[in-house]
Design an enzyme around this catalytic site. Structure first.
Site, PDB file in Angstrom:
ATOM      1  N   SER A 101      -9.086  -0.993   7.977  1.00 28.70           N
ATOM      2  CA  SER A 101      -8.650  -0.832   6.586  1.00 28.70           C
ATOM      3  C   SER A 101      -7.935  -2.012   5.947  1.00 28.70           C
ATOM      4  O   SER A 101      -7.675  -1.984   4.747  1.00 28.70           O
ATOM      5  CB  SER A 101      -7.748   0.389   6.472  1.00 28.70           C
ATOM      6  OG  SER A 101      -8.551   1.534   6.395  1.00 28.70           O
TER       7      SER A 101
ATOM      8  N   SER B 139      -9.390   1.395   3.853  1.00 32.22           N
ATOM      9  CA  SER B 139      -8.635   2.189   2.907  1.00 32.22           C
ATOM     10  C   SER B 139      -7.625   1.402   2.070  1.00 32.22           C
ATOM     11  O   SER B 139      -7.138   1.927   1.068  1.00 32.22           O
ATOM     12  CB  SER B 139      -7.885   3.295   3.663  1.00 32.22           C
ATOM     13  OG  SER B 139      -6.939   2.749   4.555  1.00 32.22           O
TER      14      SER B 139
ATOM     15  N   LYS C 244       0.851  -1.192   0.000  1.00 30.84           N
ATOM     16  CA  LYS C 244       0.000   0.000   0.000  1.00 30.84           C
ATOM     17  C   LYS C 244       0.886   1.242   0.000  1.00 30.84           C
ATOM     18  O   LYS C 244       1.919   1.270   0.689  1.00 30.84           O
ATOM     19  CB  LYS C 244      -0.868  -0.052   1.265  1.00 30.84           C
ATOM     20  CG  LYS C 244      -1.858   1.076   1.444  1.00 30.84           C
ATOM     21  CD  LYS C 244      -2.650   0.856   2.741  1.00 30.84           C
ATOM     22  CE  LYS C 244      -3.688   1.896   3.039  1.00 30.84           C
ATOM     23  NZ  LYS C 244      -4.418   1.622   4.304  1.00 30.84           N
TER      24      LYS C 244
HETATM   25  N1  GLN Z   1     -12.712   3.615   7.774  1.00 28.74           N
HETATM   26  C1  GLN Z   1     -11.939   4.033   8.895  1.00 28.74           C
HETATM   27  C2  GLN Z   1     -11.579   5.496   8.743  1.00 28.74           C
HETATM   28  O1  GLN Z   1     -11.976   6.038   7.795  1.00 28.74           O
HETATM   29  C3  GLN Z   1     -10.714   3.208   9.042  1.00 28.74           C
HETATM   30  C4  GLN Z   1      -9.646   3.534   8.081  1.00 28.74           C
HETATM   31  C5  GLN Z   1      -8.376   2.797   8.347  1.00 28.74           C
HETATM   32  O2  GLN Z   1      -8.383   1.748   8.982  1.00 28.74           O
HETATM   33  N2  GLN Z   1      -7.270   3.372   7.890  1.00 28.74           N
HETATM   34  O3  GLN Z   1     -10.949   6.079   9.545  1.00 28.74           O
END
Ligand code: GLN
Length: 491
Positions: free
Chosen positions: A179, A155, A80
């Site tokens: 994420s 994400s 990522k």
């Molecule tokens: N969906 C969550 C957020 O928007 C988690 C995102 C993540 O784990 N980076 O913060």
């Protein structure tokens, strides 16, 4: 023989080591598949074709001359784009960092390279990892390989889509509130968030520093285990990575196929009731599989989980507002081209390069930390976090592992939630408490809904028990074949 792009990381590693295929062949096959399919999937932000082939050639040469090689020798992987690499840009899916070239590698990147993995490229993500659909990326759209009108989750949506579409055998993602697990669930692959402190965050661009962890997205539980073997461990460069005398790093592959004796599985039926019927059904069938394998099923009470989203979106945004202060047009990244004065260097640079969601979170977090509101919001959220941690401690007195959904729905449509932040935040209900508590969690494929979209089963165990978590996950995987299904994407 299985085509090369269907092989898992371990299968590839073994065939390369046995001389059945070369790393150059495996790498070239992945690069060909990426160039054939990724214009529609959109998983990668950058592909390091020449560099990957050069590393692959070097591994092949060392294997041919019987020199020692690492545990992922010659295996093509993706990471990522939130992890710093000394080669290529590290963008975090943001226009702010579009041209940011980091001088050094993140610890996990260093470890992958030391294990002789071949890094194919860097994958798309929600901007600064803020989102649940990869739609907040300022750079590219990623679609779900199972249905291109749907999001891959987020994400780490690029990594999950890349593994699901077999553009790479496995990938790394990061998980602050779900994420890794949620995109794994939406794309029908395995995703593991390790215990906070198990994997070094050095070189991981910070979002919520007390929540962020790096972990694997893979086709199988065994591949998650081998990647954990490579990336886990103390790092003097990250003071929050845990001393191995306190919590030793296991060999996660060693007992992977041994079922856990006397397993007690904790379940949360009333909490699960918020999920779509197809998700509830798949999770219940998974629990039946454990029952059939001799596990005792225990109903547990987690009274504070309902407050997890509220607490998380105060804590994560507070930390984000502080972490993102460094993008000021001076230290890193984008600078507005024609500022009238130094104030405009800050304001215009931030205004022009950050997306809507990132700005929203900086505002929320700044507000929660401001004097007068700090006690009412931030401090209160920390107290709730402690109560949630307590829920898990008490639950793990009654059971060894907890099973629940990963997400209330399967992959939603592109555009369906992106303009309604609250709706998007609510989709994190099952994953977020795990980060607040700091414990490990995994998503394993456990079925499909009527539209043919994958569903994930979430399994949780106490802090630093990844070895057990992986064994419990493997017990399920060994009795089912969901993880062998592939999206029909052609080529
Ligand atoms: N969906 C969550 C957020 O928007 C988690 C995102 C993540 O784990 N980076 O913060």
């Amino acid at each position: 023989m299985t085509p090369v792009d269907e092989l898992t990381a371990i299968e590839l590693r073994d065939r390369i080591a046995a001389g059945q295929i070369s790393s150059v062949e495996a790498t070239q096959a992945a690069l060909d598949r990426i160039s054939r399919l990724d214009s529609t999937i959109g998983a990668f932000l950058v592909v390091f074709g020449d560099r990957a082939l050069q590393v692959a050639r070097d591994v092949d040469r060392r294997i041919a001359t019987r020199q020692p090689v690492g545990p992922l020798a010659g295996v093509p992987l993706a990471v990522k784009d939130v992890m710093c690499t000394s080669f290529g840009a590290t963008t975090c899916g943001s226009r702010m960092l579009q041209d940011f070239h980091c001088p050094s590698d993140a610890t996990v990147i260093r470890k992958l390279l030391a294990a002789d993995a071949v890094i194919l490229g860097k994958t798309n993500m929600d901007e600064f990892a803020m989102g649940s659909s990869t739609e907040t990326s300022g750079l590219r759209r990623t679609v779900n390989p199972w249905d291109r009108s749907r999001v891959p989750g987020g994400s780490s949506g690029g990594s999950a889509a890349a593994v699901a579409a077999r553009l790479c055998s496995a990938a790394l993602g990061s998980d602050t509130g779900g994420s890794i697990r949620q995109p794994a669930s939406f794309c029908g692959v395995v995703g593991l968030k390790p215990t906070y402190g198990r994997v070094s965050r050095y070189g991981l661009v910070a979002y919520g520093s007390s929540l962020d962890q790096i972990g694997p997205l893979t086709q199988t539980v065994a591949d998650a285990a081998i990647l954990m073997n490579v990336i886990a461990g103390h790092d003097p460069a990250d003071s929050t990575s845990v001393n191995e005398q306190v919590a030793p790093v296991d060999n996660y592959l060693q007992k992977l196929d041994e079922p856990v004796e006397g397993l007690r599985v904790g379940v949360t039926p009333s909490f699960n009731a918020g999920a779509e019927p197809a998700v509830q059904q798949a999770v219940n069938s998974a629990i039946d599989i454990y029952r059939g394998a001799g596990a005792e099923i225990v109903e547990i009470d987690m009274p504070h989980l309902d407050y997890a989203i509220a607490a998380y979106y105060v804590i994560a945004t507070a930390e984000a507002s502080s972490n993102l202060a460094r993008y000021d047009g001076v230290h890193y990244g984008y600078r507005t081209p024609d500022p009238q004065d130094y104030i405009e260097v800050y304001t215009k640079s931030r205004e022009e390069a950050f997306g809507k969601e990132v700005k929203r979170r900086i505002m929320l977090g700044t507000y929660a930390l401001s004097s007068g509101y700090y006690d009412a919001y931030y401090l209160k959220a920390l107290k709730v976090r402690n109560l949630i941690r307590g829920d898990f401690v008490r639950a793990f007195e009654q059971c060894d592992a907890i099973c629940m959904p990963v997400a209330p729905t399967t992959a939603f449509r592109i555009g369906e939630k992106v303009d309604d932040p609250l709706k998007m935040y609510l989709s994190d209900i099952y994953t977020i408490a795990v980060n607040l508590a700091g414990i490990p969690g995994i998503s394993v494929p456990c079925g499909f809904d009527d539209a043919g979209l994958p569903i994930g089963l979430q399994i949780l165990t106490p802090a630093f028990s990844e070895a057990k978590l992986l064994r419990v996950a493997r017990m399920y995987e060994a009795r089912t074949d969901w993880h062998t299904r592939r999206p029909a994407i052609g080529g």
